[in-house]
Motif scaffolding. Sequence first.
Motif, PDB file in Angstrom:
ATOM      1  N   ARG A 257      11.382 -18.932 -47.197  1.00 58.54           N
ATOM      2  CA  ARG A 257      12.296 -17.691 -46.902  1.00 58.54           C
ATOM      3  C   ARG A 257      11.722 -16.346 -47.121  1.00 58.54           C
ATOM      4  O   ARG A 257      12.216 -15.271 -46.894  1.00 58.54           O
ATOM      5  N   LEU A 258      10.548 -16.147 -47.540  1.00 52.96           N
ATOM      6  CA  LEU A 258       9.899 -15.003 -47.954  1.00 52.96           C
ATOM      7  C   LEU A 258       9.185 -14.287 -46.927  1.00 52.96           C
ATOM      8  O   LEU A 258       8.560 -14.980 -46.272  1.00 52.96           O
ATOM      9  N   ILE A 259       9.750 -13.122 -46.692  1.00 55.38           N
ATOM     10  CA  ILE A 259       9.242 -12.181 -45.340  1.00 55.38           C
ATOM     11  C   ILE A 259       7.762 -11.953 -45.548  1.00 55.38           C
ATOM     12  O   ILE A 259       7.174 -12.136 -44.580  1.00 55.38           O
ATOM     13  N   ALA A 260       7.300 -11.794 -46.719  1.00 54.09           N
ATOM     14  CA  ALA A 260       5.866 -11.390 -46.729  1.00 54.09           C
ATOM     15  C   ALA A 260       4.893 -12.759 -46.524  1.00 54.09           C
ATOM     16  O   ALA A 260       3.757 -12.420 -46.162  1.00 54.09           O
ATOM     17  N   GLU A 261       5.594 -13.892 -46.260  1.00 59.10           N
ATOM     18  CA  GLU A 261       4.730 -15.020 -45.949  1.00 59.10           C
ATOM     19  C   GLU A 261       4.511 -15.099 -44.233  1.00 59.10           C
ATOM     20  O   GLU A 261       3.840 -15.712 -43.823  1.00 59.10           O
ATOM     21  N   TYR A 262       5.328 -14.183 -43.431  1.00 57.58           N
ATOM     22  CA  TYR A 262       5.229 -14.306 -42.579  1.00 57.58           C
ATOM     23  C   TYR A 262       4.357 -13.232 -41.565  1.00 57.58           C
ATOM     24  O   TYR A 262       3.717 -12.357 -42.371  1.00 57.58           O
ATOM     25  N   GLY A 263       4.079 -13.035 -40.323  1.00 55.65           N
ATOM     26  CA  GLY A 263       3.278 -12.228 -39.914  1.00 55.65           C
ATOM     27  C   GLY A 263       2.602 -12.854 -38.603  1.00 55.65           C
ATOM     28  O   GLY A 263       2.178 -13.835 -38.589  1.00 55.65           O
ATOM     29  N   GLY A 264       2.728 -12.046 -37.386  1.00 54.89           N
ATOM     30  CA  GLY A 264       1.964 -12.675 -36.150  1.00 54.89           C
ATOM     31  C   GLY A 264       2.891 -13.750 -35.623  1.00 54.89           C
ATOM     32  O   GLY A 264       2.052 -14.464 -34.654  1.00 54.89           O
ATOM     33  N   VAL A 265       4.097 -14.035 -35.864  1.00 54.81           N
ATOM     34  CA  VAL A 265       4.852 -15.235 -35.161  1.00 54.81           C
ATOM     35  C   VAL A 265       4.866 -14.966 -33.732  1.00 54.81           C
ATOM     36  O   VAL A 265       4.936 -16.057 -33.029  1.00 54.81           O
ATOM     37  N   GLN A 266       5.152 -13.975 -33.274  1.00 56.59           N
ATOM     38  CA  GLN A 266       5.342 -13.752 -31.790  1.00 56.59           C
ATOM     39  C   GLN A 266       4.334 -14.229 -31.014  1.00 56.59           C
ATOM     40  O   GLN A 266       4.311 -14.638 -29.801  1.00 56.59           O
ATOM     41  N   LYS A 267       2.936 -14.337 -31.899  1.00 59.06           N
ATOM     42  CA  LYS A 267       1.682 -14.898 -30.946  1.00 59.06           C
ATOM     43  C   LYS A 267       1.707 -16.336 -30.790  1.00 59.06           C
ATOM     44  O   LYS A 267       0.922 -16.764 -29.942  1.00 59.06           O
ATOM     45  N   VAL A 268       2.372 -16.844 -31.509  1.00 63.08           N
ATOM     46  CA  VAL A 268       2.299 -18.482 -31.904  1.00 63.08           C
ATOM     47  C   VAL A 268       3.723 -19.008 -31.485  1.00 63.08           C
ATOM     48  O   VAL A 268       3.567 -20.443 -31.015  1.00 63.08           O
ATOM     49  N   ALA A 269       4.766 -18.323 -31.192  1.00 65.70           N
ATOM     50  CA  ALA A 269       6.112 -18.763 -30.761  1.00 65.70           C
ATOM     51  C   ALA A 269       6.815 -17.535 -30.229  1.00 65.70           C
ATOM     52  O   ALA A 269       7.861 -17.045 -30.809  1.00 65.70           O
ATOM     53  N   PRO A 270       6.516 -17.184 -29.078  1.00 64.34           N
ATOM     54  CA  PRO A 270       6.975 -16.060 -28.357  1.00 64.34           C
ATOM     55  C   PRO A 270       8.400 -16.080 -28.045  1.00 64.34           C
ATOM     56  O   PRO A 270       9.190 -15.192 -28.184  1.00 64.34           O
ATOM     57  N   VAL A 271       8.896 -17.424 -27.692  1.00 66.85           N
ATOM     58  CA  VAL A 271      10.330 -17.439 -27.353  1.00 66.85           C
ATOM     59  C   VAL A 271      11.137 -17.467 -28.835  1.00 66.85           C
ATOM     60  O   VAL A 271      12.285 -16.727 -28.587  1.00 66.85           O
ATOM     61  N   LEU A 272      10.744 -17.960 -29.889  1.00 71.77           N
ATOM     62  CA  LEU A 272      11.423 -17.818 -30.966  1.00 71.77           C
ATOM     63  C   LEU A 272      11.473 -16.337 -31.341  1.00 71.77           C
ATOM     64  O   LEU A 272      12.587 -15.747 -31.764  1.00 71.77           O
ATOM     65  N   ALA A 273      10.241 -15.806 -31.285  1.00 73.81           N
ATOM     66  CA  ALA A 273      10.408 -14.247 -31.756  1.00 73.81           C
ATOM     67  C   ALA A 273      11.154 -13.488 -30.754  1.00 73.81           C
ATOM     68  O   ALA A 273      11.755 -12.636 -31.222  1.00 73.81           O
ATOM     69  N   GLY A 274      11.281 -13.939 -29.316  1.00 66.51           N
ATOM     70  CA  GLY A 274      12.149 -12.908 -28.619  1.00 66.51           C
ATOM     71  C   GLY A 274      13.492 -13.227 -28.778  1.00 66.51           C
ATOM     72  O   GLY A 274      14.167 -12.021 -28.784  1.00 66.51           O
ATOM     73  N   THR A 275      14.001 -14.401 -29.032  1.00 65.98           N
ATOM     74  CA  THR A 275      15.420 -14.515 -29.480  1.00 65.98           C
ATOM     75  C   THR A 275      15.751 -13.868 -30.719  1.00 65.98           C
ATOM     76  O   THR A 275      16.931 -13.301 -30.778  1.00 65.98           O
ATOM     77  N   PHE A 276      14.907 -14.211 -31.629  1.00 68.35           N
ATOM     78  CA  PHE A 276      15.236 -13.328 -32.805  1.00 68.35           C
ATOM     79  C   PHE A 276      15.289 -11.862 -32.635  1.00 68.35           C
ATOM     80  O   PHE A 276      16.035 -11.108 -33.088  1.00 68.35           O
ATOM     81  N   PHE A 277      14.310 -11.198 -31.773  1.00 72.33           N
ATOM     82  CA  PHE A 277      14.384  -9.813 -31.744  1.00 72.33           C
ATOM     83  C   PHE A 277      15.738  -9.369 -30.910  1.00 72.33           C
ATOM     84  O   PHE A 277      16.383  -8.414 -31.307  1.00 72.33           O
ATOM     85  N   ILE A 278      16.184 -10.111 -30.074  1.00 69.94           N
ATOM     86  CA  ILE A 278      17.356  -9.824 -29.101  1.00 69.94           C
ATOM     87  C   ILE A 278      18.665 -10.012 -30.329  1.00 69.94           C
ATOM     88  O   ILE A 278      19.421  -9.247 -30.431  1.00 69.94           O
TER      89      ILE A 278
END
Length: 539
Positions: A386-407
């Motif tokens: 759940r640590l935010i610091a462990e993420y980064g660049g998710v929109q490049k590997v999971a664009p639909v997930l990142a897009g729905t998260f953004f909306i």
Amino acid sequence: MNEFPWLTTLWLVPVVGAAIVLALPAAQRTLARAMALGFSVLVLGIGVGLAVRFDTAGVQYQFVESHQWIPAFGAGYTLGLDGIALVLVLLTAALVPILILAGWHDEREVGSGTRVAHTYVALILLVEAMVLISFVALDILLFYVFFEAMLIPMYFLIGGFGPRTGDALLRRQRSRAAVKFLLYNLFGGLIMLAAVIGLYVVTAREGLGEGSAGTFDFRTVVAAANAGQLGAAPAVLNALFLGFMFAFAVKAPLWPLHTWLPDAAVAATPSSAVLMMAVVDKVGTFGMLRYCLLLFPGASDTYAPLVITLAVIGIVYGALLAIGQTDVMRLIAYTSISHFGFIILGVFAMTSQGQTGATLYMVNHGISTAALFLVAGFLVSRRGTRLIAEYGGVQKVAPVLAGTFFIAGLATLSLPGLAPFVSEFLVLIGTFTRYQFAAVVAASALVLAALYILWLYQRMMTGPVQKGNERIHDLAPREVVVVVPLIVALLFLGIYPKVLTDFINPAVSQTLTTIGRNDPAPSTPTEAESAHHSGGAHK
């Protein structure tokens, strides 16, 4: 009285569904989940049917059912539906199938028992049933019983079905979070019980019940309270108001009674956490609007400035703490504390815009929180942290997930065009007409919300792909089916909120009329002030 008991059927269907699911053979996990989903969809169908048949120009409470329950104490099984309760019934009925589908494989994470899947979905159905009867109850004692009873299945969902872990410390934290949730809410419920008993004694003294008994009939007590016939001293009514308000403030939750929420939200599965924040906690804000204001209009006026002050503190406090979180799920939980502050602010502004906005906010917060928390849950289940610091660049590997998260994130910060904006705007407008300073301070949270959401998205979704994130895969078809209805609802209600406000507005108008409150008249400058300003401008 209606020929068919639709409201009884509404809450009884999930109870029957839970019983059938628990009776299935232990090996039938898929069937148990499918049966629970089917019963929840049936509840949604009943809710939609009630909305279609509801007459917005009709009497305040419709589909009324009334039967004797405990006549010696003036308690009855009385149900009824107004426009405010109707939209919350629709929210509950719509979210539960989505949550069951979102947690379709949660038993793989929560444990390895043979009946884990059966118990998990059965508890969700039981919570749904108890929330629904709380929204439609027109008997104070009946409401109280289910207001408290829903804590039990929710306790087991938090304490028994959090993510599986071999870390003994994390297991103890989950257990503590469940106990903290239960103790906070039980204590609030005990204070409310004393107030319920006190209110009954007052009604007995005034002869509102049959014979020497008092009454728990909500409509009878409201009529007496607003006609000045309760006869109790103002200090007594103030104490009774505080008893109800304390319990609702714990459940809502209102600062400083909020501390159980972040712990419980991160300890539970994402589906259970959404059920708690988006559905169960709405019973608290609904209780403020229905019970505190209508039963105790004088005390509500007395304590409105205090409640509004606490709500504004909660709005800013929740937003500030969200900014400093390193845990994505805890961050989202703190945003809910801020949003509940807006809802409570709108309720106690006691204006038509404020209360319409607060009711609409209950629905919109439920949808936006469900979308953001579930998408975040899907991501955490893939990455295992759940640590935010462990993420980064998710929109490049999971664009639909990142897009729905953004909306979903944009909805959380109340971007114009998405559903929460309308409700937040109405709350601020309705508050400003009576409490200008409170509205201005609350509006500052809009900037803070943009900060924590956009910064969260930037840290998690943009930039280079962090090590370990290259294995994250995009949303699966089942997850798309979960998320798409929530995104569509956020877009649709952002453009056309009238589909809900048509139900809400008449109920809010009737509430304000009952408690004798009118919207403040617009203030205009006097002729002398106008002449003075004109002269100054001319010079």
